[in-house]
Design a protein around this motif. Structure first.
Motif, PDB file in Angstrom:
ATOM      1  N   VAL A 135       0.846  -1.193   0.000  1.00  0.00           N
ATOM      2  CA  VAL A 135       0.000   0.000   0.000  1.00  0.00           C
ATOM      3  C   VAL A 135       0.880   1.241   0.000  1.00  0.00           C
ATOM      4  CG1 VAL A 135      -1.805   1.291   1.196  1.00  0.00           C
ATOM      5  CG2 VAL A 135      -1.813  -1.216   1.272  1.00  0.00           C
ATOM      6  N   LEU A 136       0.632   2.135  -0.957  1.00  0.00           N
ATOM      7  CA  LEU A 136       1.341   3.399  -1.071  1.00  0.00           C
ATOM      8  C   LEU A 136       0.353   4.547  -0.949  1.00  0.00           C
ATOM      9  CD1 LEU A 136       3.518   2.607  -4.218  1.00  0.00           C
ATOM     10  CD2 LEU A 136       4.241   2.432  -1.826  1.00  0.00           C
ATOM     11  N   GLU A 137       0.876   5.748  -0.651  1.00  0.00           N
ATOM     12  CA  GLU A 137      -0.001   6.908  -0.704  1.00  0.00           C
ATOM     13  C   GLU A 137      -0.312   7.220  -2.162  1.00  0.00           C
ATOM     14  OE1 GLU A 137       2.275  10.952  -0.446  1.00  0.00           O
ATOM     15  OE2 GLU A 137       2.879   9.773   1.273  1.00  0.00           O
ATOM     16  N   ALA A 138      -1.328   8.036  -2.378  1.00  0.00           N
ATOM     17  CA  ALA A 138      -1.856   8.224  -3.729  1.00  0.00           C
ATOM     18  C   ALA A 138      -1.093   9.233  -4.558  1.00  0.00           C
ATOM     19  CB  ALA A 138      -3.331   8.642  -3.660  1.00  0.00           C
ATOM     20  N   PHE A 139      -0.152   9.969  -3.976  1.00  0.00           N
ATOM     21  CA  PHE A 139       0.588  10.953  -4.750  1.00  0.00           C
ATOM     22  C   PHE A 139       1.546  10.255  -5.714  1.00  0.00           C
ATOM     23  CE2 PHE A 139      -0.080  14.068  -1.141  1.00  0.00           C
ATOM     24  CZ  PHE A 139      -0.990  14.819  -1.866  1.00  0.00           C
ATOM     25  N   ALA A 140       1.245  10.318  -6.983  1.00  0.00           N
ATOM     26  CA  ALA A 140       2.105   9.690  -7.985  1.00  0.00           C
ATOM     27  C   ALA A 140       3.378  10.506  -8.167  1.00  0.00           C
ATOM     28  CB  ALA A 140       1.363   9.580  -9.312  1.00  0.00           C
ATOM     29  N   THR A 146       5.687   5.992   1.116  1.00  0.00           N
ATOM     30  CA  THR A 146       5.453   4.820   1.946  1.00  0.00           C
ATOM     31  C   THR A 146       5.295   5.193   3.415  1.00  0.00           C
ATOM     32  OG1 THR A 146       7.809   4.442   2.370  1.00  0.00           O
ATOM     33  CG2 THR A 146       6.873   3.467   0.362  1.00  0.00           C
ATOM     34  N   TYR A 147       4.761   4.256   4.151  1.00  0.00           N
ATOM     35  CA  TYR A 147       4.585   4.393   5.599  1.00  0.00           C
ATOM     36  C   TYR A 147       5.928   4.605   6.288  1.00  0.00           C
ATOM     37  CZ  TYR A 147       3.138   2.631  10.276  1.00  0.00           C
ATOM     38  OH  TYR A 147       2.890   2.439  11.619  1.00  0.00           O
ATOM     39  N   LEU A 148       6.923   3.760   5.999  1.00  0.00           N
ATOM     40  CA  LEU A 148       8.231   3.907   6.630  1.00  0.00           C
ATOM     41  C   LEU A 148       8.905   5.200   6.200  1.00  0.00           C
ATOM     42  CD1 LEU A 148       9.780   0.303   6.511  1.00  0.00           C
ATOM     43  CD2 LEU A 148       8.382   1.362   8.294  1.00  0.00           C
ATOM     44  N   GLY A 149       8.826   5.528   4.912  1.00  0.00           N
ATOM     45  CA  GLY A 149       9.408   6.771   4.429  1.00  0.00           C
ATOM     46  C   GLY A 149       8.764   7.981   5.062  1.00  0.00           C
ATOM     47  N   GLY A 150       7.457   7.899   5.276  1.00  0.00           N
ATOM     48  CA  GLY A 150       6.750   9.003   5.921  1.00  0.00           C
ATOM     49  C   GLY A 150       7.224   9.236   7.340  1.00  0.00           C
ATOM     50  N   PHE A 151       7.420   8.160   8.099  1.00  0.00           N
ATOM     51  CA  PHE A 151       7.901   8.322   9.471  1.00  0.00           C
ATOM     52  C   PHE A 151       9.329   8.876   9.499  1.00  0.00           C
ATOM     53  CE2 PHE A 151       4.351   5.809  11.179  1.00  0.00           C
ATOM     54  CZ  PHE A 151       4.109   6.536  12.335  1.00  0.00           C
ATOM     55  N   THR A 152      10.166   8.448   8.557  1.00  0.00           N
ATOM     56  CA  THR A 152      11.519   8.993   8.490  1.00  0.00           C
ATOM     57  C   THR A 152      11.472  10.496   8.238  1.00  0.00           C
ATOM     58  OG1 THR A 152      12.406   6.901   7.652  1.00  0.00           O
ATOM     59  CG2 THR A 152      13.714   8.875   7.260  1.00  0.00           C
ATOM     60  N   ARG A 153      10.666  10.894   7.263  1.00  0.00           N
ATOM     61  CA  ARG A 153      10.536  12.321   6.933  1.00  0.00           C
ATOM     62  C   ARG A 153       9.927  13.097   8.101  1.00  0.00           C
ATOM     63  NH1 ARG A 153      11.160  16.650   6.541  1.00  0.00           N
ATOM     64  NH2 ARG A 153      10.461  18.199   5.030  1.00  0.00           N
ATOM     65  N   LEU A 154       8.975  12.490   8.793  1.00  0.00           N
ATOM     66  CA  LEU A 154       8.352  13.147   9.939  1.00  0.00           C
ATOM     67  C   LEU A 154       9.373  13.414  11.032  1.00  0.00           C
ATOM     68  CD1 LEU A 154       5.839  14.157  11.440  1.00  0.00           C
ATOM     69  CD2 LEU A 154       5.393  11.783  12.122  1.00  0.00           C
ATOM     70  N   GLY A 155      10.203  12.418  11.330  1.00  0.00           N
ATOM     71  CA  GLY A 155      11.233  12.612  12.345  1.00  0.00           C
ATOM     72  C   GLY A 155      12.186  13.723  11.976  1.00  0.00           C
ATOM     73  N   GLU A 156      12.594  13.759  10.700  1.00  0.00           N
ATOM     74  CA  GLU A 156      13.495  14.818  10.236  1.00  0.00           C
ATOM     75  C   GLU A 156      12.836  16.188  10.373  1.00  0.00           C
ATOM     76  OE1 GLU A 156      14.165  13.611   6.264  1.00  0.00           O
ATOM     77  OE2 GLU A 156      15.723  12.131   6.767  1.00  0.00           O
ATOM     78  N   ALA A 157      11.562  16.259  10.035  1.00  0.00           N
ATOM     79  CA  ALA A 157      10.852  17.536  10.093  1.00  0.00           C
ATOM     80  C   ALA A 157      10.719  18.033  11.532  1.00  0.00           C
ATOM     81  CB  ALA A 157       9.470  17.393   9.451  1.00  0.00           C
ATOM     82  N   ILE A 158      10.364  17.137  12.452  1.00  0.00           N
ATOM     83  CA  ILE A 158      10.237  17.521  13.855  1.00  0.00           C
ATOM     84  C   ILE A 158      11.575  18.003  14.393  1.00  0.00           C
ATOM     85  CG2 ILE A 158       9.786  16.662  16.187  1.00  0.00           C
ATOM     86  CD1 ILE A 158       7.785  14.680  14.906  1.00  0.00           C
ATOM     87  N   ALA A 159      12.645  17.276  14.083  1.00  0.00           N
ATOM     88  CA  ALA A 159      13.972  17.608  14.612  1.00  0.00           C
ATOM     89  C   ALA A 159      14.518  18.912  14.065  1.00  0.00           C
ATOM     90  CB  ALA A 159      14.944  16.473  14.308  1.00  0.00           C
ATOM     91  N   SER A 160      14.047  19.331  12.891  1.00  0.00           N
ATOM     92  CA  SER A 160      14.609  20.518  12.238  1.00  0.00           C
ATOM     93  C   SER A 160      13.877  21.807  12.600  1.00  0.00           C
ATOM     94  CB  SER A 160      14.602  20.338  10.719  1.00  0.00           C
ATOM     95  OG  SER A 160      13.273  20.257  10.226  1.00  0.00           O
ATOM     96  N   THR A 161      12.865  21.739  13.461  1.00  0.00           N
ATOM     97  CA  THR A 161      12.160  22.953  13.855  1.00  0.00           C
ATOM     98  C   THR A 161      13.025  23.767  14.826  1.00  0.00           C
ATOM     99  OG1 THR A 161      11.068  21.965  15.792  1.00  0.00           O
ATOM    100  CG2 THR A 161       9.958  21.728  13.655  1.00  0.00           C
TER     101      THR A 161
END
Length: 217
Positions: A135-140, A146-161
């Motif tokens: 299952v992937l998100e709908a943005f082509a 992906t779910y795992l990629g999203g969490f990685t990006r989320l962690g980076e975003a939170i840490a960079s504030t």
């Protein structure tokens, strides 16, 4: 029939009319033709609309479209429970909503939506870090999808504030992730990095406080 709906979708997309496709299916759902298959394709139409709007930078209208897509797919599942194609699309809609929340800086909402995606359909999770999820998100064409990629990006975003607690919050987010999924090495690495950065920040604070105290003597 499924084939008729597929052809209708194909026709609208060949004319580059994703918004009109979504409007047409809204009318069908609200009219006499709101059957199970119509609900499924109405959800697809809203997801296509959300993808179109999101890629054009219209993030709030895209979020509304994906929420409507999720609602149609949930209605579809109420009529035909447990259908894998329905749970796939509910999860994909949640992944897409999580991405939009992340892009808008709504990090707590993004985390909640990623969790809902997994709860909607565990197929968002690959068997290991080197495998692709079902299952992937709908943005082509938008990464990460992906779910795992999203969490990685989320962690980076939170840490960079600029939040002085940013590293602590990133660490806490990865700890919550690992409580659910303890088999992924990247999450331990990211948690360790956030812990190290948070520890350095605490040490720097302590040194500044000690320096200020000495200056008062």
């Amino acid at each position: 029939s499924w084939e008729l709906h597929a052809e209708l979708e194909k026709l609208y997309l060949s004319l580059d009319q994703p918004l009109e496709l979504a409007s047409a299916y809204d009318s069908l759902v609200n009219g006499e033709a709101g059957g199970t298959t119509t609900l499924f394709y109405a959800g697809r139409a809203q997801a296509i609309k959300g993808n179109h709007l999101g890629k054009n930078g219209d993030l709030e209208p895209a979020s509304r479209a994906f929420r409507q897509a999720r609602s149609y797919f949930e209605d579809y599942l109420r009529r035909d429970p447990g259908q894998p194609r329905g749970t796939w699309w509910v999860a994909s809609s949640n992944l897409s909503l999580a991405r939009l929340a992340l892009e808008n800086g709504r990090y707590a909402d993004a985390e909640d939506l990623y969790v809902k995606a997994y709860e909607s359909d565990p197929r968002v999770l690959p068997s290991d870090e080197n495998s692709a999820p079902e299952v992937l998100e709908a943005f082509a064409g938008v990464s990460p999808r992906t779910y795992l990629g999203g969490f990685t990006r989320l962690g980076e975003a939170i840490a960079s504030t600029t939040d002085p607690e940013a590293q602590r919050k990133a660490l806490a987010m990865f700890e919550r992730f690992l409580e659910r999924h303890d088999q992924f090495g990247f999450a331990y690495n990211n948690a360790a990095f956030a812990a190290r950065e948070w520890g350095s920040a605490l040490a720097a604070r302590a040194n500044r406080a000690e320096g200020d105290g000495n200056a008062d003597l």
